[in-house]
Design an enzyme around this catalytic site. Structure first.
Site, short mmCIF file in Angstrom:
data_model
loop_
_atom_site.label_atom_id
_atom_site.label_comp_id
_atom_site.label_asym_id
_atom_site.label_seq_id
_atom_site.Cartn_x
_atom_site.Cartn_y
_atom_site.Cartn_z
N TYR A 1 4.83 4.97 15.15
CA TYR A 1 3.47 4.41 15.03
C TYR A 1 2.43 5.42 15.51
O TYR A 1 1.43 5.68 14.83
CB TYR A 1 3.40 3.11 15.85
CG TYR A 1 2.07 2.39 15.79
CD1 TYR A 1 1.80 1.49 14.77
CD2 TYR A 1 1.10 2.59 16.77
CE1 TYR A 1 0.59 0.82 14.71
CE2 TYR A 1 -0.11 1.92 16.72
CZ TYR A 1 -0.37 1.03 15.69
OH TYR A 1 -1.57 0.37 15.64
N VAL B 1 0.81 -1.23 0.00
CA VAL B 1 0.00 0.00 0.00
C VAL B 1 0.84 1.27 0.00
O VAL B 1 0.31 2.36 -0.27
CB VAL B 1 -0.99 0.04 1.19
CG1 VAL B 1 -2.03 -1.05 1.09
CG2 VAL B 1 -0.26 0.00 2.54
C1 BGC Z 1 -1.28 -1.48 18.63
C2 BGC Z 1 -1.19 -2.66 19.58
C3 BGC Z 1 -1.52 -2.20 20.99
C4 BGC Z 1 -2.81 -1.40 21.03
C5 BGC Z 1 -3.05 -0.81 22.41
C6 BGC Z 1 -2.62 -0.84 18.77
O1 BGC Z 1 -2.77 0.21 17.87
O2 BGC Z 1 -1.04 -1.92 17.30
O3 BGC Z 1 0.10 -3.22 19.53
O4 BGC Z 1 -1.66 -3.35 21.83
O5 BGC Z 1 -2.75 -0.35 20.09
O6 BGC Z 1 -1.92 -0.20 22.95
#
Ligand code: BGC
Length: 271
Positions: A169, A70
């Site tokens: 992330y 993607v």
């Molecule tokens: C993550 C997980 C995590 C969860 C809560 C998600 O967006 O990918 O690894 O357990 O958030 O923290």
């Protein structure tokens, strides 16, 4: 796959990115259970994608497996072209594919940052744009769907909860929030609905390491007032509803599905 007596997505076609495992697989299966024909996209895991497609077709549904990274514009465009050639059009796109590449911030390399932004954020930009272009090209089909098209971005509780050790992330998910809201604002006059689902801790491969041992699982549950890790099927059901006419007046929203993780349980007896 459960047979659904209420095919609220009958006659519609959906594309789900990252549908070879986890939340994407569950969303693909749920959309099919409610009557949609589904493109099962995968980046690397062909076996996983085939397994998702088999669950769908074994239950009498329609699935088409398409490989595409993607984060690559040419691959995303080729995937949409193939899907539209096969199904005629798309009504629902769930931009779900996402990765974690975790690192302490001081050690985070540009490559680790870039990889996550490329897949999680640029990948969603590319899929949301191609989806909207197809909905506009095709025009209204009010007998099938009130909206011209429905886009669901898979976000995370980390669009609002800061996450040390996962700065790339969390930044990608914060970006998805504004990608979703700004496109929702721009596309609402065209009757395209854009929303996000923000899952908390769902039992998928992405967070296995946080659930490996009983101690880790206990620590994770302390962050979840409802006291259970989520099931991918929870998210599948929400996606199927959010994509349906029953949710026709919802656009520009993030729906948190997290067992209360965003209630900041640390403050229940503190602060
Ligand atoms: C993550 C997980 C995590 C969860 C809560 C998600 O967006 O990918 O690894 O357990 O958030 O923290």
């Amino acid at each position: 796959m459960p047979q659904n007596p209420h095919p609220r997505l009958a006659g519609q076609f959906a594309l789900v990115t990252g549908a070879s495992s986890g939340i994407g697989a569950a969303v693909a299966v749920a959309l099919a259970a409610y009557g949609a024909g589904v493109v099962v996209n995968y980046g690397h895991d062909l076996d996983g994608a085939n397994a998702t497609a088999k669950v769908i077709t074994d239950a009498g549904g329609t699935a088409l497996v398409i490989k595409a990274d993607v984060s690559q514009e040419d691959q995303v465009q080729a995937m949409f072209k193939q899907a539209i050639e096969k199904f005629g059009t798309l009504h629902i796109v769930v931009s779900n594919a996402g990765i974690q590449v975790d690192s302490p911030f001081l050690d985070m390399t540009l490559a680790q940052w870039q990889k996550v932004i490329d897949v999680n954020l640029t990948g969603q930009f590319l899929c949301v744009r191609e989806a909207a272009r197809e909905f506009v090209r095709r025009g209204p089909q009010p007998e099938v769907s009130k909206a011209l098209g429905k886009i669901i971005c898979m976000s995370s509780v980390h669009e609002v909860i800061p996450w040390a050790g996962h700065v790339n992330y969390a930044s990608s998910k914060g970006g998805i929030m504004q990608l979703m809201k700004s496109t929702a604002q721009e596309l609402a006059p065209r009757k395209i609905r854009v929303n996000s689902i923000a899952p908390g801790a769902i039992a998928t491969p992405i967070n296995l390491s946080a659930r490996d041992t009983p101690e880790e699982e206990k620590a994770l549950l302390e962050l979840i007032p409802y006291n259970r890790v989520g099931d991918p099927a929870d998210i599948g059901e929400l996606a199927a509803w959010l994509a349906s006419d029953e949710a026709d007046y919802i656009t520009g929203q993030t729906i948190f599905m997290d067992g209360g993780m965003t209630l900041y349980p640390g403050f229940a007896d503190g602060g």
